[in-house]
Design an enzyme around this catalytic site. Structure first.
Site, mmCIF file in Angstrom:
data_model
loop_
_atom_site.group_PDB
_atom_site.id
_atom_site.type_symbol
_atom_site.label_atom_id
_atom_site.label_comp_id
_atom_site.label_asym_id
_atom_site.label_seq_id
_atom_site.Cartn_x
_atom_site.Cartn_y
_atom_site.Cartn_z
ATOM 1 C CD GLU A 1 -2.509 1.837 0.496
ATOM 2 O OE1 GLU A 1 -3.273 1.063 -0.099
ATOM 3 O OE2 GLU A 1 -2.430 3.060 0.238
ATOM 4 C CE1 TYR B 1 -24.441 5.261 3.627
ATOM 5 C CE2 TYR B 1 -25.321 6.290 1.654
ATOM 6 C CZ TYR B 1 -24.282 5.661 2.305
ATOM 7 O OH TYR B 1 -23.095 5.425 1.658
ATOM 8 C CG ASP C 1 -13.069 1.984 -8.095
ATOM 9 O OD1 ASP C 1 -14.073 1.276 -8.300
ATOM 10 O OD2 ASP C 1 -13.115 3.061 -7.461
HETATM 11 C C1 LIG Z 1 -19.424 9.678 -4.170
HETATM 12 C C2 LIG Z 1 -19.186 8.180 -4.181
HETATM 13 C C3 LIG Z 1 -20.009 7.319 -3.447
HETATM 14 C C4 LIG Z 1 -19.805 5.932 -3.474
HETATM 15 N N1 LIG Z 1 -20.656 5.128 -2.782
HETATM 16 C C5 LIG Z 1 -20.534 3.778 -2.880
HETATM 17 C C6 LIG Z 1 -21.445 2.907 -2.212
HETATM 18 O O1 LIG Z 1 -22.352 3.341 -1.469
HETATM 19 N N2 LIG Z 1 -21.294 1.547 -2.372
HETATM 20 C C7 LIG Z 1 -20.297 1.025 -3.150
HETATM 21 O O2 LIG Z 1 -20.221 -0.206 -3.282
HETATM 22 N N3 LIG Z 1 -19.410 1.828 -3.786
HETATM 23 C C8 LIG Z 1 -19.488 3.190 -3.667
HETATM 24 N N4 LIG Z 1 -18.591 4.003 -4.297
HETATM 25 C C9 LIG Z 1 -17.487 3.395 -5.060
HETATM 26 C C10 LIG Z 1 -16.354 2.881 -4.153
HETATM 27 O O3 LIG Z 1 -15.930 3.925 -3.329
HETATM 28 C C11 LIG Z 1 -15.182 2.343 -4.967
HETATM 29 O O4 LIG Z 1 -15.652 1.583 -6.046
HETATM 30 C C12 LIG Z 1 -14.264 1.455 -4.107
HETATM 31 O O5 LIG Z 1 -13.626 2.234 -3.116
HETATM 32 C C13 LIG Z 1 -13.210 0.745 -4.949
HETATM 33 O O6 LIG Z 1 -12.354 -0.021 -4.099
HETATM 34 P P1 LIG Z 1 -10.904 -0.438 -4.599
HETATM 35 O O7 LIG Z 1 -10.307 -1.232 -3.472
HETATM 36 O O8 LIG Z 1 -10.963 -1.023 -5.952
HETATM 37 O O9 LIG Z 1 -10.104 0.934 -4.768
HETATM 38 P P2 LIG Z 1 -9.710 2.021 -3.679
HETATM 39 O O10 LIG Z 1 -10.688 2.087 -2.591
HETATM 40 O O11 LIG Z 1 -9.435 3.282 -4.448
HETATM 41 O O12 LIG Z 1 -8.321 1.477 -3.067
HETATM 42 C C14 LIG Z 1 -7.115 1.515 -3.814
HETATM 43 C C15 LIG Z 1 -5.947 1.443 -2.833
HETATM 44 O O13 LIG Z 1 -4.741 1.330 -3.582
HETATM 45 C C16 LIG Z 1 -3.774 2.241 -3.082
HETATM 46 N N5 LIG Z 1 -2.875 2.572 -4.192
HETATM 47 C C17 LIG Z 1 -3.153 3.336 -5.288
HETATM 48 N N6 LIG Z 1 -2.094 3.380 -6.114
HETATM 49 C C18 LIG Z 1 -1.113 2.618 -5.536
HETATM 50 C C19 LIG Z 1 0.212 2.270 -5.928
HETATM 51 N N7 LIG Z 1 0.751 2.699 -7.083
HETATM 52 N N8 LIG Z 1 0.948 1.456 -5.097
HETATM 53 C C20 LIG Z 1 0.408 0.995 -3.913
HETATM 54 N N9 LIG Z 1 -0.845 1.329 -3.510
HETATM 55 C C21 LIG Z 1 -1.602 2.107 -4.312
HETATM 56 C C22 LIG Z 1 -4.604 3.425 -2.590
HETATM 57 O O14 LIG Z 1 -3.902 4.223 -1.660
HETATM 58 C C23 LIG Z 1 -5.799 2.700 -1.979
HETATM 59 O O15 LIG Z 1 -5.553 2.333 -0.646
HETATM 60 C C24 LIG Z 1 -18.748 5.385 -4.255
HETATM 61 C C25 LIG Z 1 -17.897 6.253 -4.978
HETATM 62 C C26 LIG Z 1 -18.130 7.635 -4.961
HETATM 63 C C27 LIG Z 1 -17.226 8.529 -5.766
#
Ligand SMILES: Cc1cc2nc3c(=O)[nH]c(=O)nc-3n(C[C@H](O)[C@H](O)[C@H](O)COP(=O)(O)OP(=O)(O)OC[C@H]3O[C@@H](n4cnc5c(N)ncnc54)[C@H](O)[C@@H]3O)c2cc1C
Length: 397
Positions: free
Chosen positions: A32, A215, A293
């Site tokens: 991370e 909520y 994502d």
């Molecule tokens: C306004 C809003 C509301 C939302 N509400 C919801 C909801 O109610 N329900 C829902 O299911 N989803 C919701 N989402 C979507 C959700 O927030 C994301 O889809 C989710 O956080 C994706 O998780 P992830 O683990 O793929 O990525 P992230 O949560 O972005 O985690 C990525 C991690 O990788 C780390 N990282 C990045 N680059 C590097 C690198 N080069 N080297 C090492 N580490 C790195 C980052 O620091 C981070 O810790 C919402 C989004 C928005 C914008």
């Protein structure tokens, strides 16, 4: 099982993947970039399809200590405050979909996942490790970090979020398009709100060129506030840029006093420009794949981004367990299972955005007609049943 898996990114998706792998007896290290393990202050809804996976990962009791399971969702008129029941959550939803729909503080969910990972492998998470490049040769993968360190593993999963370095390294830069819409988010301590707002229900406010959603989270101690407004003067896609209360209030001038109360009491309003990306044709190369994502970022109009990352995590771990000694199949199978479903979420979230911002809502008399036409129960069932009934824990791998 010999050989490790390297996960890049300790967000909700990366930690869920690490937990799912460790529970299947597969060794994992998570890298991370942040120096401290924490999540932004905001809420996240986890619908039944995500809850089912988290429960299967052994988190039910820990979640019960922080979750809010609200009884229903309501719709309200942006100016008059007129209220319509939208759909049932609580017991009815649990009966229909088999598991509960939870409202959580992101930090609580993230902390529960991190604790569960560390309870199985105390040194699994490596902080301050920003991945700058990945490569694969023969039977192993290599991740290079800004610190100059190099990690090797048998497989690598890029769970590094919307601006994924792993994705860019494998497939080149993406080309997001600005939607013309900005999201605001923040938390409000519940004791600052009148009983008319602080109820344990989820609420969507429909209005012209804007949408407000709130909520309760963290046992009902905080109200999560999110709003969307059509404007084109802000195009930075980041969870950590703070705006001002005045700017937020200005975006929702003329809206109902309950909305104004929420806005005035948001502790720190953060703003985020919403970008849209086309679903990727593929996201695996050999022993490297992506999840969450990093490979299918979606607009938040179905509340499924984090839930899709959680489903991915469960499925990728199941595929690795089955095909660990058949690298050509492990991630291809995972991607094959996940691609169409996640692409459908991306497409439908985009469609929902159009409905939430229907220009017809500028006409006050149109709001009731729109509720009757577009937001009625049958439509909700059409929109949600295929999503919420999916069981990632029962797939044939
Ligand atoms: C306004 C809003 C509301 C939302 N509400 C919801 C909801 O109610 N329900 C829902 O299911 N989803 C919701 N989402 C979507 C959700 O927030 C994301 O889809 C989710 O956080 C994706 O998780 P992830 O683990 O793929 O990525 P992230 O949560 O972005 O985690 C990525 C991690 O990788 C780390 N990282 C990045 N680059 C590097 C690198 N080069 N080297 C090492 N580490 C790195 C980052 O620091 C981070 O810790 C919402 C989004 C928005 C914008």
């Amino acid at each position: 099982m010999s050989g490790k898996v390297a996960v890049i990114g300790a967000g909700i998706g990366g930690l869920a993947a690490a937990l799912a792998l460790l529970r299947r007896g597969i060794d994992v290290d998570v890298y991370e970039q942040a120096r401290e393990l924490k999540e932004v202050g905001a809420g996240v809804q986890i619908s039944s399809n995500g809850t089912r996976v988290l429960d299967a990962l052994g988190l039910e009791d820990a979640l019960a200590r922080v979750q809010v399971v609200s009884s229903k969702r309501e719709i309200r008129h942006w100016r008059t405050g007129e209220t319509w029941n939208w759909f049932e959550l609580g017991e009815k939803s649990a009966q229909r979909y088999g598991t509960r729909h939870m409202m959580l503080h992101r930090g609580d969910l993230h902390g529960i996942l991190a604790d569960a990972v560390c309870s199985l492998k105390s040194d699994a998470i490596h902080l301050g490790q920003r991945c700058v490049a990945v490569a694969q040769t023969g039977g192993q993968v290599e991740a290079r970090f800004e610190t100059g360190e190099i990690a090797t593993a048998a497989f690598l999963i890029g769970a590094d979020g919307i601006h994924s370095q792993v994705r860019e390294g494998l497939f080149g830069a993406d080309r997001p398009e600005f939607t013309g819409c900005v999201a605001w988010r923040g938390l409000v301590p519940m004791e600052r709100l009148a009983p008319s707002i602080s109820r344990a229900v989820g609420t969507n406010w429909l209005g012209p060129n804007g949408h407000v959603l709130h909520y309760p989270v963290r046992r009902g101690e905080l109200m999560n506030f999110i709003s969307f407004i059509e404007r084109d003067d802000w195009q930075v896609e980041s969870w950590t840029v703070e705006g001002t209360t005045d700017e937020l209030a200005n975006d929702f001038r003329g809206w109902h006093p309950d909305v104004q109360t929420l806005i005035q009491n948001v502790d720190a309003p953060f703003k985020w420009a919403l970008m849209v990306r086309r679903p990727m044709d593929g996201w695996t190369k050999g022993r490297i794949t992506l999840l969450g994502d990093a490979c299918h970022p979606t607009l938040p109009f179905l509340g499924q981004g984090a839930v899709m990352a959680i489903e991915d995590a469960y499925v990728v771990a199941a595929c690795l367990q089955k095909y660990f000694h058949d690298p050509a199949s492990a991630f291809t199978r995972y991607e094959g299972i996940r691609r169409e479903r996640t692409a459908a979420v991306v497409r439908k979230s985009h469609e929902n955005r159009k409905q939430a911002f229907s220009p017809a809502l500028a006409d006050e008399n149109e709001v009731a007609a729109s509720v009757a036409r577009d937001w009625q129960r049958l439509r909700v069932a059409e929109r949600l049943d295929w999503l919420y009934t999916y069981d990632a824990t029962a797939l044939t791998i």
